[in-house]
Design a protein around this motif. Structure first.
Motif, PDB file in Angstrom:
ATOM      1  N   UNK A 107       0.830  -1.211   0.000  1.00  0.00           N
ATOM      2  CA  UNK A 107       0.000   0.000   0.000  1.00  0.00           C
ATOM      3  C   UNK A 107       0.861   1.256   0.000  1.00  0.00           C
ATOM      4  N   UNK A 108       0.241   2.349  -0.395  1.00  0.00           N
ATOM      5  CA  UNK A 108       0.922   3.636  -0.344  1.00  0.00           C
ATOM      6  C   UNK A 108       1.465   4.074  -1.695  1.00  0.00           C
ATOM      7  N   UNK A 109       1.931   5.312  -1.716  1.00  0.00           N
ATOM      8  CA  UNK A 109       2.562   5.886  -2.907  1.00  0.00           C
ATOM      9  C   UNK A 109       3.928   6.428  -2.516  1.00  0.00           C
ATOM     10  N   UNK A 110       4.786   6.563  -3.521  1.00  0.00           N
ATOM     11  CA  UNK A 110       6.150   7.000  -3.230  1.00  0.00           C
ATOM     12  C   UNK A 110       6.159   8.410  -2.638  1.00  0.00           C
ATOM     13  N   UNK A 111       7.132   8.664  -1.806  1.00  0.00           N
ATOM     14  CA  UNK A 111       7.271   9.969  -1.165  1.00  0.00           C
ATOM     15  C   UNK A 111       7.815  10.975  -2.179  1.00  0.00           C
ATOM     16  N   UNK A 112       7.087  12.028  -2.411  1.00  0.00           N
ATOM     17  CA  UNK A 112       7.506  13.063  -3.357  1.00  0.00           C
ATOM     18  C   UNK A 112       8.425  14.091  -2.715  1.00  0.00           C
ATOM     19  N   UNK A 113       8.236  14.320  -1.427  1.00  0.00           N
ATOM     20  CA  UNK A 113       9.030  15.332  -0.728  1.00  0.00           C
ATOM     21  C   UNK A 113       9.264  14.855   0.701  1.00  0.00           C
ATOM     22  N   UNK A 114      10.498  14.559   1.036  1.00  0.00           N
ATOM     23  CA  UNK A 114      10.823  14.039   2.360  1.00  0.00           C
ATOM     24  C   UNK A 114      10.734  15.160   3.390  1.00  0.00           C
ATOM     25  N   UNK A 115       9.864  14.976   4.389  1.00  0.00           N
ATOM     26  CA  UNK A 115       9.755  15.954   5.476  1.00  0.00           C
ATOM     27  C   UNK A 115      10.366  15.365   6.737  1.00  0.00           C
ATOM     28  N   UNK A 116      10.254  16.093   7.847  1.00  0.00           N
ATOM     29  CA  UNK A 116      10.887  15.636   9.088  1.00  0.00           C
ATOM     30  C   UNK A 116      10.279  14.329   9.582  1.00  0.00           C
ATOM     31  N   UNK A 117       8.973  14.187   9.445  1.00  0.00           N
ATOM     32  CA  UNK A 117       8.340  12.941   9.869  1.00  0.00           C
ATOM     33  C   UNK A 117       8.832  11.775   9.019  1.00  0.00           C
ATOM     34  N   UNK A 118       8.931  12.009   7.715  1.00  0.00           N
ATOM     35  CA  UNK A 118       9.429  10.965   6.835  1.00  0.00           C
ATOM     36  C   UNK A 118      10.872  10.606   7.136  1.00  0.00           C
ATOM     37  N   UNK A 119      11.686  11.617   7.446  1.00  0.00           N
ATOM     38  CA  UNK A 119      13.078  11.348   7.795  1.00  0.00           C
ATOM     39  C   UNK A 119      13.166  10.538   9.075  1.00  0.00           C
ATOM     40  N   UNK A 120      12.355  10.881  10.066  1.00  0.00           N
ATOM     41  CA  UNK A 120      12.341  10.101  11.312  1.00  0.00           C
ATOM     42  C   UNK A 120      12.058   8.628  11.021  1.00  0.00           C
ATOM     43  N   UNK A 121      11.090   8.371  10.163  1.00  0.00           N
ATOM     44  CA  UNK A 121      10.719   6.990   9.850  1.00  0.00           C
ATOM     45  C   UNK A 121      11.806   6.294   9.034  1.00  0.00           C
ATOM     46  N   UNK A 122      12.426   7.040   8.113  1.00  0.00           N
ATOM     47  CA  UNK A 122      13.516   6.461   7.330  1.00  0.00           C
ATOM     48  C   UNK A 122      14.692   6.083   8.216  1.00  0.00           C
ATOM     49  N   UNK A 198      11.651   5.208  -3.530  1.00  0.00           N
ATOM     50  CA  UNK A 198      11.489   3.792  -3.201  1.00  0.00           C
ATOM     51  C   UNK A 198      10.872   3.579  -1.822  1.00  0.00           C
ATOM     52  N   UNK A 199      10.419   4.654  -1.221  1.00  0.00           N
ATOM     53  CA  UNK A 199       9.747   4.576   0.078  1.00  0.00           C
ATOM     54  C   UNK A 199       8.282   4.946  -0.125  1.00  0.00           C
ATOM     55  N   UNK A 200       7.376   4.059   0.274  1.00  0.00           N
ATOM     56  CA  UNK A 200       5.944   4.288   0.114  1.00  0.00           C
ATOM     57  C   UNK A 200       5.340   4.781   1.422  1.00  0.00           C
ATOM     58  N   UNK A 201       4.319   5.616   1.292  1.00  0.00           N
ATOM     59  CA  UNK A 201       3.664   6.146   2.489  1.00  0.00           C
ATOM     60  C   UNK A 201       2.202   6.432   2.202  1.00  0.00           C
ATOM     61  N   UNK A 202       1.416   6.424   3.257  1.00  0.00           N
ATOM     62  CA  UNK A 202       0.009   6.826   3.202  1.00  0.00           C
ATOM     63  C   UNK A 202      -0.250   7.755   4.374  1.00  0.00           C
ATOM     64  N   UNK A 203      -0.758   8.953   4.081  1.00  0.00           N
ATOM     65  CA  UNK A 203      -1.046   9.897   5.153  1.00  0.00           C
ATOM     66  C   UNK A 203       0.152  10.245   6.001  1.00  0.00           C
ATOM     67  N   UNK A 204       1.337  10.239   5.408  1.00  0.00           N
ATOM     68  CA  UNK A 204       2.545  10.588   6.140  1.00  0.00           C
ATOM     69  C   UNK A 204       3.198   9.421   6.859  1.00  0.00           C
ATOM     70  N   UNK A 205       2.560   8.263   6.873  1.00  0.00           N
ATOM     71  CA  UNK A 205       3.126   7.085   7.540  1.00  0.00           C
ATOM     72  C   UNK A 205       3.718   6.146   6.497  1.00  0.00           C
ATOM     73  N   UNK A 206       4.958   5.740   6.690  1.00  0.00           N
ATOM     74  CA  UNK A 206       5.621   4.843   5.750  1.00  0.00           C
ATOM     75  C   UNK A 206       4.952   3.476   5.786  1.00  0.00           C
ATOM     76  N   UNK A 207       4.652   2.957   4.601  1.00  0.00           N
ATOM     77  CA  UNK A 207       3.973   1.664   4.487  1.00  0.00           C
ATOM     78  C   UNK A 207       4.838   0.600   3.839  1.00  0.00           C
ATOM     79  N   UNK A 208       5.945   0.992   3.243  1.00  0.00           N
ATOM     80  CA  UNK A 208       6.786  -0.008   2.610  1.00  0.00           C
ATOM     81  C   UNK A 208       8.025   0.588   1.977  1.00  0.00           C
ATOM     82  N   UNK A 209       8.986  -0.273   1.722  1.00  0.00           N
ATOM     83  CA  UNK A 209      10.202   0.078   0.987  1.00  0.00           C
ATOM     84  C   UNK A 209      10.326  -0.927  -0.152  1.00  0.00           C
TER      85      UNK A 209
END
Length: 292
Positions: A107-122, A198-209
């Motif tokens: 599930x999810x779509x690729x991250x278009x713009x990495x924000x602080x929340x996305x970086x924390x999860x990465x 290559x990182x997928x997310x939904x609603x700001x939450x990472x769902x897959x790599x």
């Protein structure tokens, strides 16, 4: 940032319809083509199984099933068993010179713009890759190609010939290669192409790599340096870039230096051969930030 499978695919495009037919002839499994994957991934397409669930069809030219199973597929299976959000491989077959994979559609779509929340999860995902291959010493280690050309990427000669600036970078890369082993030490799982696309997310939450086709054994921090290169050409908040730079600043020199040399070679070489002079300058600018 272009992934290794995408690089191959630009030279030899996936003919999805023919591949589905060839897969049926090889395995007896009849999949229905459901359109190309978005984002320019000409080496991947959506397919449906007879029970109608969707998956991703991938094509990796000039590869062998045995090598994929001993390397990238083994890495993702180990990670999945530990709860890491990597896709399951549902079918693998040798079709001519290529390996055809059918993988779980996460599930999810690729991250278009990495924000602080996305970086924390990465960063959290990256930490979870530590020591995951300690019991799998036979999985091949990351090769850096600092002394020799890689298989279709990480070529040295384009840098030597392009201009003085790129030639100076290649000279530094070769010097770094003379100081360090050809393979990356470590027993972590390494994605090798860990960037927002290559990182997928939904609603700001990472769902897959996804796109683990180059995965290997080594030092997980390789992926953090790849991530830094991956956000360089994106519309990334400078404060996010600064945070990631601070993480890289804390890495030991014997980790940061050879991996930075590898990524510099990888991206500058590819830009010289496939993109514009402005793109080359962009990657040279980033590479030069840590040349010393």
């Amino acid at each position: 940032m272009t992934s290794l499978p995408q690089r191959w695919a630009r030279a030899e495009r996936l003919d999805a319809a023919r591949t589905v037919d060839a897969l049926h002839a090889r395995t007896g499994v009849r999949l229905t083509l459901d359109g190309p994957c978005p984002g320019g991934q000409v080496g991947a397409a959506y397919v449906r199984w007879p029970d109608h669930h969707r998956s991703v069809l991938k094509w990796r030219p000039h590869s062998r099933v045995a090598d994929m199973e001993a390397g990238p597929l083994a890495v993702t299976e180990v990670l999945r068993l530990g709860g890491y959000p990597a896709p399951a491989t549902e079918l693998t077959a040798q079709v001519g010179h290529a390996v055809v994979l059918v993988q779980e559609l996460l599930p999810g779509t690729k991250i278009e713009r990495l924000d602080h929340r996305g970086l924390d999860q990465a960063l959290a995902l990256n930490r979870s890759q530590a020591d995951r291959l300690a019991d799998h010493p036979d999985i091949p280690a990351v090769k850096l190609f600092l002394r020799e050309d890689g298989p279709g990427y990480c070529l040295h000669e384009p840098l030597r010939r392009h201009d003085r600036r790129s030639a100076a970078l290649e000279h530094w890369i070769a010097d770094v290669g003379a100081e360090y082993p050809a393979h990356l030490a470590g027993q972590d799982a390494v994605h090798m192409d860990f960037h927002p696309g290559n990182i997928l997310a939904t609603g700001g939450s990472v769902t897959g790599v996804v796109d683990w086709d180059g995965a290997a054994r080594g030092d997980r921090r390789f992926d953090l340096i790849t991530l830094r290169f991956g956000i360089h050409a994106m519309n990334t908040d400078p404060s996010v870039t600064q945070r990631l730079d601070a993480v890289l600043d804390s890495l030991p020199e014997d980790v940061l230096r050879p991996i930075w040399a590898h990524m510099s070679l990888r991206m500058v070489d590819w830009a010289i051969r496939h993109f514009t002079p402005a793109d080359v300058e962009q990657w040279l600018d980033l590479a030069g930030q840590r040349v010393k």
